[in-house]
Write a protein that holds these residues in place. Sequence first.
Motif, PDB file in Angstrom:
ATOM      1  N   PRO A 103       0.813  -1.223   0.000  1.00  0.00           N
ATOM      2  CA  PRO A 103       0.000   0.000   0.000  1.00  0.00           C
ATOM      3  C   PRO A 103       0.842   1.266   0.000  1.00  0.00           C
ATOM      4  O   PRO A 103       1.948   1.303   0.533  1.00  0.00           O
ATOM      5  N   ASP A 104       0.289   2.286  -0.611  1.00  0.00           N
ATOM      6  CA  ASP A 104       0.890   3.615  -0.570  1.00  0.00           C
ATOM      7  C   ASP A 104       0.565   4.215   0.800  1.00  0.00           C
ATOM      8  O   ASP A 104      -0.588   4.431   1.133  1.00  0.00           O
ATOM      9  N   LEU A 105       1.597   4.481   1.596  1.00  0.00           N
ATOM     10  CA  LEU A 105       1.348   4.922   2.968  1.00  0.00           C
ATOM     11  C   LEU A 105       0.803   6.335   3.070  1.00  0.00           C
ATOM     12  O   LEU A 105       0.367   6.753   4.152  1.00  0.00           O
ATOM     13  N   THR A 106       0.804   7.069   1.957  1.00  0.00           N
ATOM     14  CA  THR A 106       0.170   8.389   2.024  1.00  0.00           C
ATOM     15  C   THR A 106      -1.330   8.251   2.260  1.00  0.00           C
ATOM     16  O   THR A 106      -1.980   9.160   2.780  1.00  0.00           O
ATOM     17  N   ASP A 107      -1.884   7.083   1.878  1.00  0.00           N
ATOM     18  CA  ASP A 107      -3.302   6.815   2.103  1.00  0.00           C
ATOM     19  C   ASP A 107      -3.517   5.787   3.215  1.00  0.00           C
ATOM     20  O   ASP A 107      -4.582   5.187   3.317  1.00  0.00           O
ATOM     21  N   ARG A 108      -2.500   5.596   4.028  1.00  0.00           N
ATOM     22  CA  ARG A 108      -2.580   4.586   5.078  1.00  0.00           C
ATOM     23  C   ARG A 108      -3.744   4.853   6.034  1.00  0.00           C
ATOM     24  O   ARG A 108      -3.974   5.970   6.478  1.00  0.00           O
ATOM     25  N   ILE A 109      -4.524   3.804   6.274  1.00  0.00           N
ATOM     26  CA  ILE A 109      -5.688   3.916   7.147  1.00  0.00           C
ATOM     27  C   ILE A 109      -5.226   4.115   8.585  1.00  0.00           C
ATOM     28  O   ILE A 109      -4.266   3.480   9.037  1.00  0.00           O
ATOM     29  N   PHE A 110      -5.909   4.979   9.324  1.00  0.00           N
ATOM     30  CA  PHE A 110      -5.640   5.122  10.756  1.00  0.00           C
ATOM     31  C   PHE A 110      -6.145   3.859  11.456  1.00  0.00           C
ATOM     32  O   PHE A 110      -7.308   3.490  11.320  1.00  0.00           O
TER      33      PHE A 110
END
Length: 566
Positions: free
Chosen positions: A152-159
């Motif tokens: 996953p792209d961590l810029t969109d990482r889910i909280f």
Amino acid sequence: MKVLLVGINAKYIHTNLAIRYLRNSIEELPIEVSIYEPSINNHFDDVLMNIYIQKPDILGFSCYIWNIEMVNKLCSSLSKVLPDTKIVLGGPEVSFETVDYLKQHPYIHCIIKGEGEIPFKKVIQAINTGVSIENIPAVMTKNTDNNMGEVPDLTDRIFPYNGEDLTALSQQILYYEASRGCPFSCSYCLSSTTHGVRYVDVEKVKKELELISQATSMIKFVDRTFNCDIDKTIDILTFIKNLDTETTFHLEISAHLITEELLNLLEQMPLNRIQLEIGVQTTNEESVKAIQRSTNFKKIKEIVSRVNHFNNIHQHLDLIAGLPYENFESFKKSFNDVMALKPHKLQLGFLKLLKGSKIREESGLHQYKFNEFAPYEILESKYIKFHEMIKLKGIEHLLETFYNSHKFEKTMEYLHGKLGNYFEVYEKIYEFYQEKNLVGANISHNDLYQLLEEFSELVDVPKNVFMEILKYDYLLHKRTNTLPEFFGEKTKLKERVFEFLKDPSNIEKYIPHFSDIRPTEIYKQIIVEKFAVNPISLKEEVVYLLFDYKSKEGLFEKPRVLEINI
């Protein structure tokens, strides 16, 4: 459809980050999802029952070296009583398995390899709509092995946390990540199987940290090398420094990447705002090269020494026993080198040949003999024998008891100085334990102090000085008017202490925070003890020390100690 995600932790105080990521990655789907977090210390039958009564359609386990044995047993039992439940495994302990594993455990529906957010969501969607999962990247079934998939792209990482988590986990450690991956490729570490580092947006990190820092007293970053990007590190730590919180943040860093700017920031940190963990592992240069580790012990010494002088940050240093080319004598040197830095904690670990690690592939080169079951610790190698590893295991236990606990801080400092060799101190205590058949025994608080008193008679230290230092350590950790008999006859001071407390000038001079409290109440929160040797300066002079248990000082919040005239 009902999904249950299970994370079996090593201790109650721990939390599982992975199952929270997975939960939040699928909560938008038209399904019911929940998590369950027992620990390996829970009774097996209780865990089995708690999973069974939820009767999930899909049961996911987060698998690690500390829980895989329990996971395998649970899967076997649950498959018999919940035959329609699809069991999905993921995590580092199963990410390097082959199809043979599923043939040996036919009740497991599939394994997700590597980072799970993307493939797990696809698996849930596929099962929910009746579509095959066999072509999903990173998914292994009995028929297909699709290896590691996209990350996953961590810029969109889910909280990973939600409001319920933050309410329920106030007494536990919260884990958090600002990056994934590691810039280094240490051969014993699974981080060496991936390349590069991905980062969460710094502004997002700040927003999330502000939220979770109000929910717990300890946040541990799981970033493999927190300070590998110095600009991001400075930005995040400046934010942490200015937070209005009592929370401590634990960071794993690489000392040789610390800059002068970062040191200046660390010096400004509030007391106990951060803890630093530094992996030294060994000071044997041949071993460092063999494990492909980037380190500079000269730089580590400089950094640890400077940070120690700040007196605001707990430093935790790591060593690994059993590395290539490090024999018993070489390990003694590594131990002494690191102890000379006076870390607040020295964690002595033992090499594990993890599935997927390069060092496991090289086990034949170094003639490693190791346990075939988790956690895959080595038994011996061409460099170090099993009986030597047994001794190091015993010394590790003593190090935890007498050094890392900080209950014997002044006493151990004195022994280190008198014997002149850190390793020899713990080796001699280990041999003393062996003679008394105490290795592995559970020993009470008072008995530990008495054992050190007995041990002091076997080494060349002045008994009168040693016992006063030992008594000082004892009183720092236990308020009592009845010292154990081995400390000798206690001087009766009660009347003199009350006379001291009745004098307002003494209260104002020494303990002004007690100014509005009656002497009888003050007496319950202090101890005054006579010492024939000053345990702080080590001068052979009679002193009276007041231990103020209401006022805590320093990194380990010990009672304030004052020398008084009485």
